[in-house]
Design an enzyme around this catalytic site. Sequence first.
Site, PDB file in Angstrom:
ATOM      1  N   TYR A  33     114.822 -13.477  42.010  1.00 56.32           N
ATOM      2  CA  TYR A  33     113.582 -14.658  43.038  1.00 56.32           C
ATOM      3  C   TYR A  33     113.334 -15.691  42.719  1.00 56.32           C
ATOM      4  CZ  TYR A  33     112.736  -9.301  43.142  1.00 56.32           C
ATOM      5  OH  TYR A  33     112.654  -8.150  43.356  1.00 56.32           O
ATOM      6  N   HIS A  73     108.489 -16.668  48.710  1.00 55.75           N
ATOM      7  CA  HIS A  73     107.391 -16.027  47.824  1.00 55.75           C
ATOM      8  C   HIS A  73     107.292 -16.658  47.042  1.00 55.75           C
ATOM      9  CE1 HIS A  73     104.461 -12.972  48.981  1.00 55.75           C
ATOM     10  NE2 HIS A  73     104.802 -12.169  48.714  1.00 55.75           N
ATOM     11  N   PHE A  85     104.955  -9.123  38.999  1.00 55.08           N
ATOM     12  CA  PHE A  85     105.367  -9.491  39.698  1.00 55.08           C
ATOM     13  C   PHE A  85     104.049  -9.635  41.233  1.00 55.08           C
ATOM     14  CE2 PHE A  85     108.826  -7.553  37.791  1.00 55.08           C
ATOM     15  CZ  PHE A  85     109.598  -7.784  38.671  1.00 55.08           C
ATOM     16  N   ASN A 125      99.311  -9.650  49.736  1.00 57.37           N
ATOM     17  CA  ASN A 125      99.661  -8.973  48.645  1.00 57.37           C
ATOM     18  C   ASN A 125      98.858  -9.290  47.356  1.00 57.37           C
ATOM     19  OD1 ASN A 125      99.655  -6.687  50.279  1.00 57.37           O
ATOM     20  ND2 ASN A 125     101.835  -6.167  50.017  1.00 57.37           N
TER      21      ASN A 125
END
Length: 189
Positions: free
Chosen positions: A15, A20, A66, A114
């Site tokens: 990632y 993000h 996460f 989220n």
Amino acid sequence: MTKLLVGLGNPGDKYFETKHNVGFMLIDQLAKKQNVTFTHDKIFQADLASFFLNGEKIYLVKPTTFMNESGKAVHALLTYYGLDIDDLLIIYDDLDMEVGKIRLRAKGSAGGHNGIKSIIQHIGTQVFNRVKIGIGRPKNGMSVVHHVLSKFDRDDYIGILQSIDKVDDSVNYYLQEKKFEKTMQRYNG
């Protein structure tokens, strides 16, 4: 006094520098400028680095839970250090802003994010300081998930690096002035 500066993202090389993870990118830049390194803390479920500025201890935080569980680390740190919500600053990506735009806010809903949703659930309020960095909407029928987990194209990456510099300036101004509203007035223009 102590401040928590929390960048949101997902842990792991997979990632690294994805859309993000702009929150992690900003926190990494702050750590580099302060010449501090991160250590992993299993209890807080976060990578932490710290430094002192004008007599205040500043924690740089990258939750390792996460994105969707970021609130666990934030809540644990606030509770352990007995900090007020005013001592918290969250930096994260925003789909609804064009790439590279930044917006500082002192409250607001999760807006479909989220990580922010998790923080609101864990700390029990929408009223906390935040810096949003625009990553734009998906193009050409790309799903939101694929978009946020993809890397920036060359032009957008250059824009994001410039945005991170501006956010870095705003965070340093906030840490010096100790007034988020004044920082919003200066950097939301």
